[in-house]
Each structure stands twice: as structure tokens, then as C-alpha cells.
Design a protein around this motif. Structure first.
Motif, PDB file in Angstrom:
ATOM      1  N   VAL A 101       6.421 -51.220 -39.428  1.00 37.88           N
ATOM      2  CA  VAL A 101       6.152 -52.558 -39.956  1.00 37.88           C
ATOM      3  C   VAL A 101       5.237 -52.419 -41.165  1.00 37.88           C
ATOM      4  CG1 VAL A 101       4.941 -54.719 -39.504  1.00 37.88           C
ATOM      5  CG2 VAL A 101       6.522 -53.819 -37.810  1.00 37.88           C
ATOM      6  N   CYS A 160      10.019 -55.526 -40.950  1.00 41.29           N
ATOM      7  CA  CYS A 160      10.215 -54.715 -39.734  1.00 41.29           C
ATOM      8  C   CYS A 160      11.493 -53.916 -39.919  1.00 41.29           C
ATOM      9  CB  CYS A 160      10.306 -55.609 -38.507  1.00 41.29           C
ATOM     10  SG  CYS A 160      10.578 -54.709 -36.963  1.00 41.29           S
ATOM     11  N   TRP A 172      11.306 -61.415 -35.337  1.00 45.99           N
ATOM     12  CA  TRP A 172       9.899 -61.658 -35.663  1.00 45.99           C
ATOM     13  C   TRP A 172       9.439 -62.924 -34.961  1.00 45.99           C
ATOM     14  CZ3 TRP A 172       6.093 -58.942 -37.445  1.00 45.99           C
ATOM     15  CH2 TRP A 172       6.285 -57.922 -38.386  1.00 45.99           C
ATOM     16  N   CYS A 232       7.053 -57.900 -33.985  1.00 46.95           N
ATOM     17  CA  CYS A 232       8.472 -57.611 -34.200  1.00 46.95           C
ATOM     18  C   CYS A 232       9.012 -56.956 -32.934  1.00 46.95           C
ATOM     19  CB  CYS A 232       8.667 -56.681 -35.399  1.00 46.95           C
ATOM     20  SG  CYS A 232      10.406 -56.286 -35.709  1.00 46.95           S
TER      21      CYS A 232
END
Length: 487
Positions: free
Chosen positions: A340, A358, A372, A404
């Protein structure tokens, strides 16, 4: 004359009755018996008196077809064992004939004779042979060959199989002829190891025979394909569990562990190993291209590697392969790594926004996706990827904890938490104050420069006037001196 005629006419009838009496006193029996190749069979001699009650002049014989095998006369025993049965036969209590280590060629008619009694036993021999001596690797297909031999016409056999868990198996039967049946089984799994049963049946002659045989399947207890999920900088342990100890595999075999980032990429050998017949595992590290360790403490019969700090490019396929008698079996673990990032990084200023990204390292399963969400947020603070997308971005203007998730089949396989900090009011004021202060400072410096310039100009003019005054004074004094000299 009539009397003599009557007597003569009765003689054929008497002779016929005598013949019938003699015939009825002779006992003939036919029996049927099935034996398994490699096993043992005992053939009975029924209705015979115990040896202690037999007349001394009794004669007992065992024959194979017309060949004499054994004879007892006047309580003396004589063996005449032909080569085919030599060393494999005995006479037991009640004159039973025992034959060991049966062969297909032992099939035929065995006759027990004593007095007027004759008992014929038709011995039917069945041989079951399993390919590779019953030692297989995962996904191999065993072949069974069932062979029968008999002096009588061969029966048409029906074959039923039961696996080690007593589940009925439907095999593919190739019936070349009545003498030989070829049976192909399914692809084997490690759980198929154990004792199987082949059940053969015939109505005429009546045969119901269960034949047991051992199956050993060497391989991994892991699933066919296993996915392991990890986040960047985490620690991951990859394990392959061998079943060699469980099935008591008494032979050496070797193997190796390879890694490649993706299908078609170059493969790197990480380690190789050997497992001895005693079950001892010896490993050798082969590569330094990837930072990994071989744990000292791990479960028995386990191939294991440890990645102490996972990088994004550590993802890919880790394949463990076994080799036994030039045959191979393998299992893959696919490592999927998540990372991330934020752009721009750092605290979120009031009114500003940031992009959170992500990303996973490899293709996802068909039913997997990225998502997300803001922790303790609303449904508006969430976003999901489309199928096959390995990267998901979300633009946010709200600080807080964001997560995420990689979701597969409604199950969260892995999550990466990212905390977005909000820039404080003090920092904003400092920034604003610094901006205003900077302007004032520039103005003050400008003024100072102007004032300094004015003062410098004034000092210069004053110095000039003083120099002129000194020059004027000097000139006056010179004139006065000249005037005095003239006088």
C-alpha cells in the motif's frame, strides 16, 4: 426243465443287482476350491475315518491328474512329489493336502482315494498383480492384472474394487479374454494409501473371493495448489508436509525446491534434499538470490523455508518436487504479496486530498477482488476492484484508518491497514504565520536597506564637507603666512 429255465432266467437279474450293489458302494465326489497365487490352500479328503480307525491294509492316495503325489499303505507313508510341487506340499490331519506358495500352474484336478472312495477337487487359481509393486507417487494411475487358471472352462468373472477407506471404486476394465483382466484405477492421492480389496464373483462355478493388496502413495499432504498471502515486510513460512513417515516408505527418495516469479520465468533452485529409507531428512541450501532461511525447528518430514522480511518481488510460485525411480510428483505454493502507498505521503492538510494505492503481486483467483474501506466509516467510504484487477486506487479527503482487503470467496484472506494523519491547526497556523512573518521580514529588510542607504549617503556628504572645510582652512593659513613674509 421249466424249473431250470426259471433259474437261468433269474441269474441275469441277480448279476445286475450285484453289479448295482458294487457300484453303489463306490463313492465319487466332486468339489471346487479357489486358491490365490502366492497363498496357501488345503484340500480335504472327506468321509475318511481317522488314521487310528482305518484297517491296517488300507491304502490312501493323493493324485494330481494321473500323477501320484503321496501314498499311505500298511501305515507307511511315501512321497512322490513331482518337481512342480516339490517342497511346497504337506499332509495334515485327516489326510488333508496342503500346498503353499501357489502358482497358476498348480490349477487342476486333485484326487483323494481310499478304498472305494474317490474325491475329485478342482483347484481354481487366481493371480492378482499390481503395477510398480504397489508403490506410487501422487496422480499416478495403477494397473491391476487379474489372471485365472483352471482345468475346467474358465468362468466369466465380475470384479468390484474397494479403496483403503472401504469406498467402492468403479474401475475401467479391459477384458482381453477370460484368462486375463486388465483393470485401470483412478489417479491416486496420498489419502488412498492403505489396504485395498478386489472382490471377484462367478455364479458357475460359484466363486466369491476377496483379494487384499497394499497401496502406498508417496507425496504431499498439502492441497494440489495452495495460495499464501502476505504483506510487505511481514514474515512468511512456506511448508510442504511429506507423508513418507505416515505410510512407512522404506526406500530413499530425493527432491528439490524451486522458485520463479511467474509462469514462464526463469526458475531458481533454492534447496535440494534427500530422505533416507530410515526417514531422515537432509537439506542443502543452493541459492543466495533470495533471502530465506531453513528453520532448525520444524515438524518431522517437512520441507520448510522462512522469508524473514517479505519484499514485493518475493512473490511467485514455490514448487517442491519429489523424485523416485525417475518419476516425479510436485506441489506448488503461490505466494501473493500486498503493498500500500499514498500520494502525496504525509499528513493530510485541510481541504487537500490523497490517493491511496493497494496492489497485489500476481493474478487473483476468479472469485477474488480488492476492497478499500475506512475503518468506522460509512459505505460511501469504500471501493472495490473489478474482476482480475490487481491494483485499486481511492482518492480520499478524510483522515483516519483505511484498510485494503483481499477478499476471496467472501473470505478476507489478507488486510493492509494504512493510517492517514490529519495536519493539526498549530501546524496550519505556523505555516500561515510563517507566510505573514516572511512578508513583514522582507518589508523590514527592505526598509532597513533604504535607511542604511540614506545614512551612508549622508555620511559620505558630511565627510566631503569636512574635507572641504579642512582644505579651505589650510588655504587661509597659507595666505596669512605669505602676507607676513612680505611685510
Amino acid at each position: 426243465m421249466e424249473l431250470s429255465g426259471t433259474a437261468l432266467s433269474c441269474m441275469p437279474a441277480a448279476l445286475l443287482l450285484l453289479h448295482l450293489g458294487l457300484t453303489s458302494s463306490m463313492v465319487h465326489k466332486n468339489e471346487f476350491q479357489t486358491g490365490l497365487a502366492g497363498g496357501e490352500v488345503t484340500l480335504n479328503c472327506p468321509d475318511i475315518l481317522p488314521e487310528s480307525q482305518l484297517p491296517r491294509d488300507s491304502v490312501v492316495r493323493w493324485k494330481y491328474s494321473d500323477t501320484l503325489l503321496w501314498r499311505m499303505e500298511n501305515n507307511q507313508r511315501y512321497w512322490r512329489k513331482p518337481n512342480f510341487i516339490s517342497g511346497r506340499s504337506d499332509i495334515k490331519t485327516q489326510y488333508k493336502l496342503s500346498v503353499r506358495d501357489l502358482k497358476l500352474s498348480d490349477a487342476g484336478i486333485y484326487t483323494c482315494e481310499y478304498g472305494t472312495h474317490k474325491v475329485h477337487t478342482s483347484l481354481h487359481i487366481v493371480n492378482l498383480k499390481i503395477s510398480l509393486d504397489g508403490h506410487f507417487l501422487q496422480n499416478e494411475v495403477p494397473e491391476l492384472i487379474l489372471t485365472q487358471n483352471s482345468s475346467s472352462p474358465l468362468p466369466n468373472l465380475s470384479i468390484t474394487l474397494f479403496d483403503s477407506n472401504n469406498n467402492r471404486v468403479t474401475p475401467e476394465i479391459q477384458n482381453k479374454n477370460l484368462q486375463e483382466y486388465i483393470v485401470n484405477l483412478k489417479k491416486l492421492k496420498t489419502m488412498d494409501s492403505g489396504t485395498w480389496v478386489c472382490q471377484i464373483h462367478s455364479d458357475s462355478p460359484l466363486i466369491n473371493q476377496n483379494i487384499s493388496f497394499a497401496v502406498k502413495v508417496l507425496g504431499f499432504q498439502n492441497p494440489d495448489l495452495e495460495r499464501k498471502y502476505a504483506t510487505v515486510d511481514s514474515t512468511v513460512i512456506l511448508s510442504w508436509h511429506l507423508n513418507s513417515q505416515k505410510i512407512k516408505w522404506k526406500k530413499d527418495f530425493t527432491g528439490q525446491l524451486n522458485w520463479k516469479q511467474q509462469e514462464g520465468a526463469e526458475s531458481h533452485e533454492l534447496l535440494d534434499f534427500i530422505v533416507t529409507a530410515e526417514g531422515q531428512l537432509h537439506e542443502t541450501k543452493k541459492s543466495n538470490n533470495l533471502l530465506f532461511e531453513i528453520p532448525e525447528s520444524k515438524p518431522e518430514s517437512t520441507i520448510e523455508v522462512k522469508l524473514p522480511k517479505v519484499h514485493f518481488n518475493h512473490s511467485g510460485q514455490y514448487q517442491c518436487q519429489l523424485e523416485y525411480e525417475r518419476r516425479h510428483a510436485q506441489r506448488k505454493i503461490e505466494l501473493v504479496v500486498m503493498k500500500v502507498s499514498a500520494n502525496p505521503a504525509g499528513p493530510l492538510s485541510r481541504g487537500a486530498s490523497v490517493t491511496l494505492t493497494c496492489q497485489v503481486s500476481g493474478p487473483l483467483a476468479p472469485d477474488a477482488y480488492l476492497s478499500w474501506e475506512r475503518v468506522d466509516g460509512t459505505k460511501m467510504d469504500s471501493k472495490s476492484s473489478k474482476q482480475h484487477e490487481v491494483k485499486l486506487e481511492v482518492n480520499i479527503s478524510t483522515a483516519g484508518l483505511w484498510s485494503c482487503h483481499l477478499i476471496e470467496d467472501s473470505d478476507k484472506k489478507i488486510s493492509f491497514h494504512y493510517h492517514v494523519e490529519e495536519a493539526s491547526v498549530w501546524i496550519n497556523n505556523v505555516i500561515i504565520g510563517a507566510s505573514i512573518g516572511g512578508s513583514l521580514l522582507a518589508f523590514a529588510l527592505g526598509c532597513l536597506c533604504i535607511i542604511s542607504g540614506v545614512n551612508w549617503q549622508r555620511r559620505r556628504q558630511r565627510a566631503k564637507r569636512m574635507a572641504q572645510a579642512r582644505q579651505h582652512l589650510l588655504e587661509n593659513k597659507t595666505c596669512q603666512c605669505q602676507h607676513r613674509l612680505r611685510k
